[in-house]
Design a protein around this motif. Sequence first.
Motif, short mmCIF file in Angstrom:
data_model
loop_
_atom_site.label_atom_id
_atom_site.label_comp_id
_atom_site.label_asym_id
_atom_site.label_seq_id
_atom_site.Cartn_x
_atom_site.Cartn_y
_atom_site.Cartn_z
N PRO A 323 0.79 -1.65 0.00
CA PRO A 323 -0.05 0.04 0.07
C PRO A 323 0.89 1.63 0.00
N PHE A 324 1.81 1.30 -1.29
CA PHE A 324 2.30 2.90 -0.80
C PHE A 324 1.32 3.62 -0.93
N SER A 325 2.23 5.32 -0.43
CA SER A 325 1.35 6.23 -1.51
C SER A 325 2.02 7.18 -1.90
N GLU A 326 3.60 6.77 -1.93
CA GLU A 326 4.72 7.57 -3.05
C GLU A 326 5.78 7.05 -3.10
N LEU A 327 6.15 7.28 -4.25
CA LEU A 327 7.39 6.26 -4.59
C LEU A 327 8.56 7.92 -5.28
N LYS A 328 9.78 7.06 -5.10
CA LYS A 328 10.71 7.99 -5.32
C LYS A 328 11.42 8.01 -6.59
N ILE A 329 11.96 8.90 -6.90
CA ILE A 329 12.64 9.11 -8.48
C ILE A 329 13.63 8.78 -8.00
#
Length: 418
Positions: A323-329
Amino acid sequence: MRSLSVLILEDNAFQLMALHQMLNANQVFSVLTASSVEAAKESLANRGGVDIAICDLQMDGPDGLSLIRFLAASRQARAVIILSSNDRSVLDGAAHLAREQGLWVLGSLQKPASATALRELLESYQECVQCECEQVPATQVALRLSQEDVRPFAPGQGVGDTAPLDQWIAHFQPKVSLDGTLLGAEALVRWQHPRHGLLAPDSFIEAVEYAGFIEPLTWHMLELALQLSVRVQRERGKPLPVAVNIPPSMIEQEHFAAQVLALLARFGLPASVLTLEVVESPALQVSTVHLEGLLRLRMQGCHLSIDDFGTGASNIQRLLQLPFSELKIPAAFVRCMAADGRKSAVVAGALIMARKMNLNVVVEGVETDCDYRAVQALGRPTVQGHFIARPMAEADLLRWIKQRESVELRSTHALADR
């Protein structure tokens, strides 16, 4: 420039001579030359290791990648410079391969090599060696840390009961919107070592993990991050959102979610102030029990971020599983993005996917105005990097926030007076 020893692997006689002359012009006179990988190995065996190896990739017979593999195993060069007439993607791939094997890659040069570019790489080597800065990889510093530098935890000891925790401190890097609004800060560990001074994580995390101390260190970082959030709330009326890196092994623990919620309750903070950044790992195994705990954290308002998105083999699958709410590039896709259409395409694609999945996006490694403008042209993510602010101690971050507020207040008054 301090006297350096350099090995040149180059089978073109003219280019070999040109590189030799460039090194001499930079006061580098201890130069080994080799026109084949076997000759390079023989020179190193006879003369000893060097500071820097300049490796041409394309050779008759064994190529430069063979020498890179040999140097990674033998440690007979402290750093490498990769040289090739191939296109940039090949150079970047070779540099990545060398780093994966533990080598310190100063940079890569396309032929014909520029004297200015070579000098800049030599100077960067000198600067890093003198200050042991963050660019020096763990293999160059951690070797100087003995096992006695870390005292093992006795069974049942709690966080804060041993000396190293007093030496592990947090530096905080701000995260802002593209209009400059402060959105939070990421807590990044530093080791204030009594003998080696302030160490960046690359120089000790591997040793900490090997010694089995990564979990106490992580809980310590969570406490330091939440302490900062509470202090900002006390001084400014609103808690500062904070992000902390969490090793996958902790996510797998049955009671992890309950412990996080208990820690938030102890500090009197809502779960929404905390983002847990999880680095992708193929070894991460999440059962239904663990997934339930992560869902409970999310239901309480805690954020879950997939860190270094795009660098793990199963990132997309993991996005669908958890259940991710964010991704980091990661910074690797952002640096020099304005001049690299492939990187721009990767970042743009990630932003489109995130928008369709209702995920927030943080772009890290924004280090120049060009990087910032390139990100700005693609969307409206949160940004983080040296162009905004370098990681800093808590007191410095609080001053940084206060200075920004003063500038914003003056700008507001100036507009109101018009």
